[in-house]
Design a protein around this motif. Structure first.
Motif, mmCIF file in Angstrom:
data_model
loop_
_atom_site.group_PDB
_atom_site.id
_atom_site.type_symbol
_atom_site.label_atom_id
_atom_site.label_comp_id
_atom_site.label_asym_id
_atom_site.label_seq_id
_atom_site.Cartn_x
_atom_site.Cartn_y
_atom_site.Cartn_z
ATOM 1 N N LEU A 50 0.987 -1.215 -0.046
ATOM 2 C CA LEU A 50 -0.048 0.127 0.051
ATOM 3 C C LEU A 50 0.742 1.404 0.169
ATOM 4 N N ALA A 51 1.945 1.061 0.732
ATOM 5 C CA ALA A 51 2.798 2.371 0.840
ATOM 6 C C ALA A 51 3.475 2.665 -0.574
ATOM 7 N N LEU A 52 3.995 1.566 -1.249
ATOM 8 C CA LEU A 52 4.454 1.521 -2.781
ATOM 9 C C LEU A 52 3.414 2.192 -3.684
ATOM 10 N N SER A 53 2.142 1.848 -3.393
ATOM 11 C CA SER A 53 1.089 2.461 -4.184
ATOM 12 C C SER A 53 0.641 3.783 -4.053
ATOM 13 N N GLY A 54 1.134 4.267 -2.911
ATOM 14 C CA GLY A 54 0.764 5.432 -2.432
ATOM 15 C C GLY A 54 -0.630 5.528 -1.763
ATOM 16 N N ALA A 59 5.620 6.814 6.659
ATOM 17 C CA ALA A 59 6.373 7.539 8.092
ATOM 18 C C ALA A 59 8.020 7.881 7.693
ATOM 19 N N GLY A 60 8.332 7.252 6.828
ATOM 20 C CA GLY A 60 9.885 7.207 6.381
ATOM 21 C C GLY A 60 10.382 6.454 5.313
ATOM 22 N N GLY A 61 11.417 6.764 4.729
ATOM 23 C CA GLY A 61 12.084 6.161 3.627
ATOM 24 C C GLY A 61 11.847 6.668 2.319
ATOM 25 N N ARG A 62 12.376 6.128 1.225
ATOM 26 C CA ARG A 62 12.281 6.574 -0.147
ATOM 27 C C ARG A 62 11.889 5.113 -1.002
ATOM 28 N N VAL A 63 11.194 5.592 -1.764
ATOM 29 C CA VAL A 63 10.923 4.885 -3.183
ATOM 30 C C VAL A 63 11.494 5.315 -4.387
ATOM 31 N N LEU A 64 12.408 4.635 -5.073
ATOM 32 C CA LEU A 64 12.987 5.057 -6.528
ATOM 33 C C LEU A 64 12.431 4.025 -7.644
ATOM 34 N N PHE A 65 11.867 4.331 -8.636
ATOM 35 C CA PHE A 65 11.358 3.446 -9.599
ATOM 36 C C PHE A 65 12.171 4.135 -10.863
ATOM 37 N N ASP A 66 13.011 3.299 -11.503
ATOM 38 C CA ASP A 66 13.735 3.481 -12.844
ATOM 39 C C ASP A 66 14.156 5.104 -12.843
ATOM 40 N N GLY A 67 14.706 5.452 -11.579
ATOM 41 C CA GLY A 67 15.413 6.898 -11.772
ATOM 42 C C GLY A 67 14.452 7.732 -11.225
ATOM 43 N N GLN A 68 13.300 7.432 -11.006
ATOM 44 C CA GLN A 68 12.122 8.460 -10.547
ATOM 45 C C GLN A 68 11.930 8.407 -8.957
#
Ligand code: ATP
Length: 239
Positions: A50-54, A59-68
């Protein structure tokens, strides 16, 4: 050489009030692979997805997808970037036809020719959805509804497909069919992130796997390695 990392999750944390459901996890998904996140009920799998899908706040951390950087994007922007989650609990629209449900998956896309080609591809993967195209989605069996949910997600042309327990509530023979199709979709080039409590089946089809317990990654490796891991066998595969 290893395929390149396409999704990187760094220090992801998800909290519900005082409950820390996901406690700073790191994940790396490689292009063209099936990666699975397995664990028991309540371990934090759904919250991660659910966090990956927004759909829940990080509450913390980063999600990078193909440079974005997807970390702070709204759900529809995340879908537009190519990260598409199969609807939870087969949340299909039961009063619409099977065809209408599939068309909804492509609602952001304008090119009719492409949409028709994708519909044909989904029908090829799931012939029953072609046979029942004009029937109400609500009349499909549980397994067929799961196929429809996956088909609908594919109509959005994902570059990364996210699935939350597609095996839930389905008979073993149906689960095998769903997993076989996931492998077929993957062989055609789609990167897949599969969250599962059905640990054995998930590890069998995944190139890369993570085990989550109470919000933390406790083991990682290839699907094969984890199938052979004594701790995994003991805790998740009945010894
Ligand atoms: P399941 O297979 O049951 O979905 P899971 O591994 O997907 O389990 P999560 O659903 O992510 O786990 O739940 C992780 C923890 O967060 C659990 O302790 C759960 O009770 C709690 N939790 C999940 N959703 C909420 C919520 N909306 N409010 C409060 N606590 C929640």
């Amino acid at each position: 050489s290893d395929p390149r990392p396409v999704l990187q999750v760094q220090g992801l944390t998800v909290s519900y009030g005082k409950v820390e459901a996901v406690r700073g996890i790191d994940l790396e998904l490689r292009a063209g692979e099936i990666t699975t996140l397995v664990g028991a009920n309540g371990a934090g799998k759904s919250s991660t997805l659910l966090a990956l899908s927004g759909l829940v706040r990080k509450a913390g951390g980063r999600v990078l997808f193909d440079g974005q950087d997807l970390t702070h994007l709204a759900p529809h922007r995340i879908v537009a970037s190519g990260v598409v989650q199969v609807a939870e609990g087969r949340a299909i629209l039961s009063t619409l036809t099977v065809r209408e449900n599939l068309e909804l998956g492509a609602y952001t896309r304008r090119d009719r020719g492409e949409r028709a080609a994708d519909m044909a591809r989904v029908h090829e993967l799931f012939p029953v959805l072609a046979e029942r195209a004009d029937g109400l989605a609500g009349n499909l069996s549980g397994g067929e509804q799961q196929m429809l949910a996956i088909g609908r997600a594919l109509m959005a042309r994902p570059r990364l497909l996210l699935l939350d327990e597609p095996s839930m509530g389905l008979a073993p023979i149906i689960v095998q069919g769903i997993f076989r199709t996931l492998r077929e979709i993957n062989r055609a080039g789609l990167t897949i992130f599969l969250v599962e409590q059905n640990v054995r089946q998930a590890l069998k089809i995944a190139q890369r796997a993570y085990v989550i317990e109470t919000g933390r990654i406790v083991l990682q490796g290839s699907g094969r390695e984890l199938l052979d891991n004594p701790r995994v066998r003991q805790a998740y595969l009945g010894g």
